[in-house]
Design a protein around this motif. Sequence first.
Motif, PDB file in Angstrom:
ATOM      1  N   LYS A  23       0.854  -1.186   0.000  1.00 42.63           N
ATOM      2  CA  LYS A  23       0.000   0.000   0.000  1.00 42.63           C
ATOM      3  C   LYS A  23       0.888   1.233   0.000  1.00 42.63           C
ATOM      4  CE  LYS A  23      -3.809  -2.243   2.469  1.00 42.63           C
ATOM      5  NZ  LYS A  23      -4.694  -2.186   3.673  1.00 42.63           N
ATOM      6  N   ILE A  24       0.897   1.931  -1.129  1.00 41.37           N
ATOM      7  CA  ILE A  24       1.833   3.042  -1.280  1.00 41.37           C
ATOM      8  C   ILE A  24       1.477   4.231  -0.392  1.00 41.37           C
ATOM      9  CG2 ILE A  24       2.402   2.365  -3.635  1.00 41.37           C
ATOM     10  CD1 ILE A  24       0.642   4.636  -4.626  1.00 41.37           C
ATOM     11  N   ASP A  25       0.236   4.281   0.147  1.00 38.99           N
ATOM     12  CA  ASP A  25      -0.146   5.385   1.023  1.00 38.99           C
ATOM     13  C   ASP A  25       0.107   5.082   2.494  1.00 38.99           C
ATOM     14  OD1 ASP A  25      -0.949   7.172  -0.941  1.00 38.99           O
ATOM     15  OD2 ASP A  25      -2.945   6.316  -1.069  1.00 38.99           O
ATOM     16  N   SER A  26       0.666   3.916   2.780  1.00 38.15           N
ATOM     17  CA  SER A  26       0.948   3.557   4.164  1.00 38.15           C
ATOM     18  C   SER A  26       2.130   4.360   4.701  1.00 38.15           C
ATOM     19  CB  SER A  26       1.264   2.059   4.276  1.00 38.15           C
ATOM     20  OG  SER A  26       0.162   1.281   3.861  1.00 38.15           O
ATOM     21  N   ALA A  27       2.084   4.666   6.003  1.00 39.06           N
ATOM     22  CA  ALA A  27       3.186   5.386   6.650  1.00 39.06           C
ATOM     23  C   ALA A  27       4.177   4.376   7.226  1.00 39.06           C
ATOM     24  CB  ALA A  27       2.643   6.288   7.745  1.00 39.06           C
ATOM     25  N   TYR A  28       5.449   4.507   6.821  1.00 40.60           N
ATOM     26  CA  TYR A  28       6.496   3.630   7.331  1.00 40.60           C
ATOM     27  C   TYR A  28       7.094   4.201   8.625  1.00 40.60           C
ATOM     28  CZ  TYR A  28       6.581   0.992   2.928  1.00 40.60           C
ATOM     29  OH  TYR A  28       6.261   0.193   1.846  1.00 40.60           O
ATOM     30  N   TRP A  29       7.097   5.529   8.732  1.00 44.15           N
ATOM     31  CA  TRP A  29       7.713   6.196   9.884  1.00 44.15           C
ATOM     32  C   TRP A  29       6.732   7.222  10.449  1.00 44.15           C
ATOM     33  CZ3 TRP A  29      10.672   6.998   5.076  1.00 44.15           C
ATOM     34  CH2 TRP A  29      11.479   5.892   4.779  1.00 44.15           C
ATOM     35  N   ASP A  30       6.903   7.534  11.739  1.00 46.26           N
ATOM     36  CA  ASP A  30       6.035   8.513  12.402  1.00 46.26           C
ATOM     37  C   ASP A  30       6.321   9.922  11.882  1.00 46.26           C
ATOM     38  OD1 ASP A  30       4.869   6.549  13.946  1.00 46.26           O
ATOM     39  OD2 ASP A  30       6.291   6.807  15.613  1.00 46.26           O
ATOM     40  N   TYR A  31       5.311  10.791  12.054  1.00 45.71           N
ATOM     41  CA  TYR A  31       5.456  12.179  11.632  1.00 45.71           C
ATOM     42  C   TYR A  31       6.520  12.893  12.457  1.00 45.71           C
ATOM     43  CZ  TYR A  31       4.463  17.194  11.752  1.00 45.71           C
ATOM     44  OH  TYR A  31       4.578  18.558  11.744  1.00 45.71           O
ATOM     45  N   SER A  32       7.371  13.646  11.783  1.00 45.68           N
ATOM     46  CA  SER A  32       8.388  14.448  12.451  1.00 45.68           C
ATOM     47  C   SER A  32       8.702  15.661  11.574  1.00 45.68           C
ATOM     48  CB  SER A  32       9.659  13.623  12.698  1.00 45.68           C
ATOM     49  OG  SER A  32      10.635  14.404  13.360  1.00 45.68           O
ATOM     50  N   ARG A  33       8.873  16.804  12.194  1.00 45.46           N
ATOM     51  CA  ARG A  33       9.165  18.032  11.450  1.00 45.46           C
ATOM     52  C   ARG A  33      10.387  18.707  12.053  1.00 45.46           C
ATOM     53  NH1 ARG A  33       6.213  21.320   8.002  1.00 45.46           N
ATOM     54  NH2 ARG A  33       4.332  20.094   8.378  1.00 45.46           N
ATOM     55  N   LEU A  34      11.315  19.106  11.194  1.00 51.64           N
ATOM     56  CA  LEU A  34      12.494  19.834  11.636  1.00 51.64           C
ATOM     57  C   LEU A  34      12.134  21.299  11.877  1.00 51.64           C
ATOM     58  CD1 LEU A  34      15.124  18.334   9.140  1.00 51.64           C
ATOM     59  CD2 LEU A  34      14.701  17.657  11.508  1.00 51.64           C
ATOM     60  N   SER A  35      12.971  21.996  12.619  1.00 48.52           N
ATOM     61  CA  SER A  35      12.698  23.397  12.937  1.00 48.52           C
ATOM     62  C   SER A  35      12.812  24.263  11.688  1.00 48.52           C
ATOM     63  CB  SER A  35      13.675  23.894  14.000  1.00 48.52           C
ATOM     64  OG  SER A  35      15.021  23.716  13.576  1.00 48.52           O
ATOM     65  N   GLY A  36      12.062  25.374  11.684  1.00 47.97           N
ATOM     66  CA  GLY A  36      12.083  26.304  10.564  1.00 47.97           C
ATOM     67  C   GLY A  36      12.275  27.728  11.033  1.00 47.97           C
ATOM     68  N   PHE A  37      12.180  28.673  10.094  1.00 43.48           N
ATOM     69  CA  PHE A  37      12.324  30.079  10.441  1.00 43.48           C
ATOM     70  C   PHE A  37      11.204  30.550  11.364  1.00 43.48           C
ATOM     71  CE2 PHE A  37      14.485  30.203   6.176  1.00 43.48           C
ATOM     72  CZ  PHE A  37      15.752  30.451   6.678  1.00 43.48           C
ATOM     73  N   SER A  38       9.988  30.043  11.137  1.00 43.70           N
ATOM     74  CA  SER A  38       8.842  30.511  11.900  1.00 43.70           C
ATOM     75  C   SER A  38       7.728  29.480  11.821  1.00 43.70           C
ATOM     76  CB  SER A  38       8.342  31.850  11.337  1.00 43.70           C
ATOM     77  OG  SER A  38       7.841  31.670  10.021  1.00 43.70           O
ATOM     78  N   SER A  39       6.675  29.726  12.577  1.00 40.16           N
ATOM     79  CA  SER A  39       5.477  28.895  12.473  1.00 40.16           C
ATOM     80  C   SER A  39       4.547  29.527  11.443  1.00 40.16           C
ATOM     81  CB  SER A  39       4.781  28.801  13.835  1.00 40.16           C
ATOM     82  OG  SER A  39       4.445  30.098  14.300  1.00 40.16           O
ATOM     83  N   ILE A  40       3.553  28.766  11.009  1.00 42.74           N
ATOM     84  CA  ILE A  40       2.602  29.296  10.042  1.00 42.74           C
ATOM     85  C   ILE A  40       1.750  30.377  10.708  1.00 42.74           C
ATOM     86  CG2 ILE A  40       0.916  27.483  10.535  1.00 42.74           C
ATOM     87  CD1 ILE A  40       0.107  27.633   7.571  1.00 42.74           C
ATOM     88  N   LYS A  41       1.518  31.466   9.994  1.00 44.88           N
ATOM     89  CA  LYS A  41       0.799  32.614  10.539  1.00 44.88           C
ATOM     90  C   LYS A  41      -0.482  32.877   9.739  1.00 44.88           C
ATOM     91  CE  LYS A  41       4.992  35.008  12.135  1.00 44.88           C
ATOM     92  NZ  LYS A  41       5.930  33.944  11.744  1.00 44.88           N
ATOM     93  N   ARG A  42      -1.403  33.591  10.367  1.00 38.88           N
ATOM     94  CA  ARG A  42      -2.600  34.005   9.636  1.00 38.88           C
ATOM     95  C   ARG A  42      -2.181  34.875   8.468  1.00 38.88           C
ATOM     96  NH1 ARG A  42      -3.608  36.042  14.610  1.00 38.88           N
ATOM     97  NH2 ARG A  42      -4.466  34.543  16.110  1.00 38.88           N
TER      98      ARG A  42
END
Length: 392
Positions: free
Chosen positions: A130-149
């Motif tokens: 199943k190509i839509d299956s997740a092999y690894w847990d969600y993880s996000r590296l740090s960025g310049f900022s968070s998403i804003k309105r």
Amino acid sequence: MIRKVQVLVGGIVLLCVSIIGIYWFALGAIVVFLICVLFRSDLSFFVWLRKQSFVLSIVSILGIFIFAISIRVFMLEIFSIPSSSMENTLLVGDKILVSKLNYGPSLPKSPYEIPWISLIWYLSADKTTKIDSAYWDYSRLSGFSSIKRGDVAVFLHPLLGNRDNYFIKRCVAIPGDTLQIIDGVVFANRQAIAISEKAKQPYQMNVTNGPEFRKIIDSLDLETWGNDIWKPNQSVSLNITQLQQKQLLTQKCVESISINIAQNDTMQWIYPNNRKITWNIDNFGPLVIPRKGLTINLTPMNFLVYQQSINILEKSKIEERNGIYFLNGQPITTYSFRKNYYFMMGDNRHNSNDSRYWGFVPEENIVGKAIIILFSNEQDGFRWNRILKLLK
């Protein structure tokens, strides 16, 4: 001397990047820099390697391959605009550059999410994969900022489950905000969100001279929506920006202009897609945008509003039986969210498939921030005035 200058400049860049919190980027740059230094060094192995043209070619191709993948996964990606939902901010045929550095890149959850590697993985997979299956847990590296309105962001559709089902909309509410739309005006925490000057809304106008009005809208290159505007006196509907509305209001043949507010339509499914809640695209809410750790009391209203997010996006099973709520079979009176969510809307307010129809976007689905229009090409030809146009 040149090498010392390069080291100094590189050190300053790495220091700046580290200060703003993108340590992973600084570490990666250091690794690349050290590899380059070693490759150009006088160590016997690297001297031998530089003399082996065939081996050197393979190493160079492999290096370019890895570098190209790294750029797309961790830094930048190009997308094409296929629909009119963000007009006039974005037009069909625009090619945009999306930065993953702003919010931090979301690490791949499967080999199928890695460019080019996905093709190799797909060819080697068996029929049961199943190509839509997740092999690894969600993880996000740090960025310049968070998403804003107000940010224009690219994200994966939260419900359709296709890895390539990308959407682009404007963020109008962030985790923890109380969102409400009143007569087409969006409020976050009771503060009106200023609409983009390029956003389009439907207006109704009374016209006293149809032929003269026709000349004006042709000069402004506006769509008529099938209106017969040759009659002397009539009411005309146009989907236009606020600037265009102000321009038309100065014309002698335009008597008045007012915004069209959508009426409740029992045939139109609006989030949370329940007939007990009579919201529409111009009068919506109020509701709280879930944030990680937010605890809500399970009332009949909250159950209707949030059950989709809990069941599908949080992958928990919540249900109601005789007025009692159950989570994974256990009775509960409150629920605490495990993810951050955002509310997205298109700038073409009455022609956009967005959060008003299908709900919240989880943080893990956010791809990056749209920062610039590279160029634009459509059936009508190349749009020279849109080259390298910054988005706001």
